[in-house]
Enzyme design. Structure first.
Site, PDB file in Angstrom:
ATOM      1  N   HIS A 123       0.836  -1.217   0.000  1.00  0.00           N
ATOM      2  CA  HIS A 123       0.000   0.000   0.000  1.00  0.00           C
ATOM      3  C   HIS A 123       0.857   1.248   0.000  1.00  0.00           C
ATOM      4  O   HIS A 123       0.691   2.151  -0.823  1.00  0.00           O
ATOM      5  CB  HIS A 123      -0.893  -0.017   1.249  1.00  0.00           C
ATOM      6  CG  HIS A 123      -1.688   1.238   1.456  1.00  0.00           C
ATOM      7  ND1 HIS A 123      -3.024   1.337   1.130  1.00  0.00           N
ATOM      8  CD2 HIS A 123      -1.345   2.456   1.971  1.00  0.00           C
ATOM      9  CE1 HIS A 123      -3.467   2.571   1.420  1.00  0.00           C
ATOM     10  NE2 HIS A 123      -2.459   3.261   1.933  1.00  0.00           N
ATOM     11  N   GLU A 124       1.810   1.298   0.902  1.00  0.00           N
ATOM     12  CA  GLU A 124       2.617   2.533   1.036  1.00  0.00           C
ATOM     13  C   GLU A 124       3.452   2.786  -0.222  1.00  0.00           C
ATOM     14  O   GLU A 124       3.609   3.929  -0.652  1.00  0.00           O
ATOM     15  CB  GLU A 124       3.522   2.448   2.264  1.00  0.00           C
ATOM     16  CG  GLU A 124       2.772   2.359   3.586  1.00  0.00           C
ATOM     17  CD  GLU A 124       1.686   3.423   3.747  1.00  0.00           C
ATOM     18  OE1 GLU A 124       0.701   3.167   4.455  1.00  0.00           O
ATOM     19  OE2 GLU A 124       1.782   4.510   3.126  1.00  0.00           O
ATOM     20  N   HIS A 127       1.609   4.610  -2.762  1.00  0.00           N
ATOM     21  CA  HIS A 127       1.731   6.074  -2.593  1.00  0.00           C
ATOM     22  C   HIS A 127       3.072   6.547  -3.131  1.00  0.00           C
ATOM     23  O   HIS A 127       3.157   7.564  -3.822  1.00  0.00           O
ATOM     24  CB  HIS A 127       1.649   6.459  -1.107  1.00  0.00           C
ATOM     25  CG  HIS A 127       0.303   6.304  -0.478  1.00  0.00           C
ATOM     26  ND1 HIS A 127      -0.865   6.714  -1.069  1.00  0.00           N
ATOM     27  CD2 HIS A 127      -0.051   5.775   0.717  1.00  0.00           C
ATOM     28  CE1 HIS A 127      -1.886   6.444  -0.271  1.00  0.00           C
ATOM     29  NE2 HIS A 127      -1.427   5.865   0.808  1.00  0.00           N
ATOM     30  N   HIS A 133      -5.379   7.307  -2.027  1.00  0.00           N
ATOM     31  CA  HIS A 133      -6.368   6.349  -1.495  1.00  0.00           C
ATOM     32  C   HIS A 133      -7.562   6.253  -2.441  1.00  0.00           C
ATOM     33  O   HIS A 133      -7.929   7.216  -3.112  1.00  0.00           O
ATOM     34  CB  HIS A 133      -6.841   6.837  -0.123  1.00  0.00           C
ATOM     35  CG  HIS A 133      -5.830   6.581   0.940  1.00  0.00           C
ATOM     36  ND1 HIS A 133      -5.744   7.319   2.088  1.00  0.00           N
ATOM     37  CD2 HIS A 133      -4.826   5.664   1.013  1.00  0.00           C
ATOM     38  CE1 HIS A 133      -4.756   6.867   2.843  1.00  0.00           C
ATOM     39  NE2 HIS A 133      -4.168   5.850   2.203  1.00  0.00           N
TER      40      HIS A 133
END
Lengths: 446, 83
Positions: A123-124, A127, A133
């Site tokens: 997930h990170e 980014h 998101h």
């Protein structure tokens, strides 16, 4: 109105775990491997290449911190916010990822209260490459932790996330023209600890495609920072400054020379530039420049930069007594001036300046004794320092004199793969590696 | 469910502001959110979280707010209106 998405303009991104979790059961190697795999998830589907570095100049710095850690997202102890990363852009934290060290980070754990590090890292790093998101429940980019996402070795991104990454960077190029489509890709992977009940009972044995040093015709040979490198396919052998073979087993080129295309199945020539000690790799019409063991940004580039014709080179080496680099292709050779970055006039030419050197070459290098060595097939020729002719008694056997193999003349059938040196090593070969004394000499240089 | 106490509300308001559903509270004026703005923000958060967008801070919504999550906001900071 959502802000314009930010993304990396470059394709080769370096990363480094700067601080590790303090009291975690996860060892450092496991943390690094999980970061490698979490980045690989995005690298597999986009043209982005991620490689780990040791220095502090990494594009993606990874930290495990607690509470207020000097950015605008202080952590809040166990639970609550667990991690964050910075989108690409021109600020110094672009791409960095921070994980809350107050969380119980886990890997392959059934502990419902733990935080699966791989899932959060994927997930990170979404980014870190520019994704924000999303509300979609099937997306890895939704803000709430949803538990583990399965085995890092087999994880596949949800389609919606792939599409959003492709919208930013396009898709990963298909296999390169030189790769054999049916070759199974030996992954350049840091090892993850096996789950306790699946630990393999037999030690790791190198793949069957590994070439043997005693029967190899080398693609490229180079002296790099005083050590000798013999390249064959996706592998290489290394001799330290004392001409001792570092290991009988070859190393995987992609795991040491970081940033080469994963599908590259060999190199044509390699040399170290005398003016800046960068290392140049050639394959076909392309070349790569390495700073230490990492490819520089903006490569590969066409060999026409050197004024070389399409088709690339067979051999390249820098001549000790000048800032000239010699390139060889078939029966021709070029002399290139590294200072002016131009070919010397009158090249290509037919007969190189050294008498007795074969007309076609696999590669050439200068060694620490000042002599120039020319390699072709299983033999090599030596031109002593400050001379312009091959020394008497050459060619000699490359495998015997450099790769610690039995003398092919003394024992013709022993010249092949089983030609390991041992009691038969020719007398007077002072530079014997310790390898035949029953143990292997291994050195780590980074 | 019992009506949320003032301090709970302030925690939820802080949460909504932290993750981009409400503009950051103005430290100078201690800007109070109107009930309507609060309800809109709660509905936006519920949509993002896959909950029924009632605009009411019900149990499920407050439970979701306590779920471990990424620190980054869900919505980009609202563009500053030109004066």
């Amino acid at each position: 109105q959502a802000p314009a998405p930010t993304k990396w303009s470059k394709r080769n991104l370096s990363w480094r775990v700067r601080t590790f979790p303090r009291d975690s059961p996860l060892g450092r190697d496991t943390v690094r491997a999980l970061m490698h795999y979490a980045l690989k998830v995005w690298g597999d589907i986009t043209p982005l290449n991620f490689h780990e570095v040791a220095g502090s100049a990494a594009d993606i710095q990874i930290d495990f911190s607690t509470a207020d850690h000097n950015d605008r997202y202080p952590f809040d102890g166990p639970g609550g916010t667990v991690a964050h990363a910075f989108l690409p852009g021109d600020h110094h934290t672009a791409g960095d990822a921070h994980f809350d060290d107050d969380e119980a980070w886990t890997f392959r754990s059934s502990d419902a209260h733990g935080m699966d590090l791989f899932a959060v890292a994927v997930h990170e790093f979404g980014h870190a490459i520019g994704l924000s998101h999303v509300a979609a429940t099937q997306s890895i980019m939704q803000p709430y932790y949803q538990g583990p996402v399965g085995d890092p070795l087999h994880y596949g991104l949800p389609y919606a996330d792939r599409v959003r990454a492709w919208q930013l960077y396009g898709v990963r190029e298909s296999v390169s023209p030189t790769a054999q489509l049916d070759t199974a890709e030996p992954e350049e992977t840091p090892l993850l600890p096996e789950p306790p009940d699946h630990r393999p009972s037999t030690p790791h044995v190198p793949g069957k495609d590994v070439p043997h040093r005693c029967s190899a015709h080398f693609d490229a040979v180079a002296q790099i920072r005083g050590e000798a490198f013999f390249f064959k396919g996706r592998y290489f052998w290394r001799l330290n400054r004392d001409r001792h073979l570092v290991s009988l087993q070859p190393a995987q080129m992609h795991r040491f020379w970081r940033g080469l295309p994963p599908h590259l199945d060999g190199v044509d020539a390699v040399y170290e530039r005398t003016i800046d000690h960068k290392i140049v790799f050639f394959r076909g019409d392309r070349y790569w420049v390495f700073q230490d063991t990492h490819v520089e940004e903006g490569f590969p580039r066409p060999v026409s930069d050197f004024g070389l014709p399409p088709g690339g080179v067979d051999a390249a080496f820098s001549w000790a007594h000048s800032d000239k680099t010699y390139f060889f292709k078939d029966q021709l050779y070029w002399r290139y001036n590294e200072l002016t970055r131009r070919m010397d006039p009158g090249h290509p030419a037919r007969s190189p300046p050294w008498r007795g050197v074969p007309s076609t070459l696999d590669d050439a290098m200068r060694w620490s004794d000042g002599a120039a060595y020319f390699f072709r097939g299983r033999e090599y020729w030596k031109v002593p320092d400050s001379e312009l002719a091959v020394a008497p008694g050459y060619p000699q056997s490359t495998a015997r004199d450099w790769l610690v193999c039995r003398d092919p003349q003394a024992d013709p059938e022993g010249g092949g793969a089983e030609g390991e040196a041992g009691a038969h090593a020719p007398p007077g070969q002072h530079d014997r590696s310790h390898a035949e004394d029953g143990y292997q000499v291994c050195a780590c240089s980074s | 469910a019992p009506a949320p106490r003032a301090e709970d509300l302030s925690l939820e308001v802080e949460w909504l502001s932290k993750f981009g559903y409400l503009p950051p509270a103005d430290p100078a004026t201690g800007q109070l959110q109107t009930q309507e703005e609060l309800s809109k923000a709660v509905a936006a958060m519920q949509r993002f979280a896959g909950l029924e967008a009632t605009g009411v801070l019900d149990v499920a919504t407050r439970a979701r707010m306590r779920t471990p999550r990424c620190s980054l906001p869900d919505l980009p900071a609202p563009a500053r209106r030109r004066r």
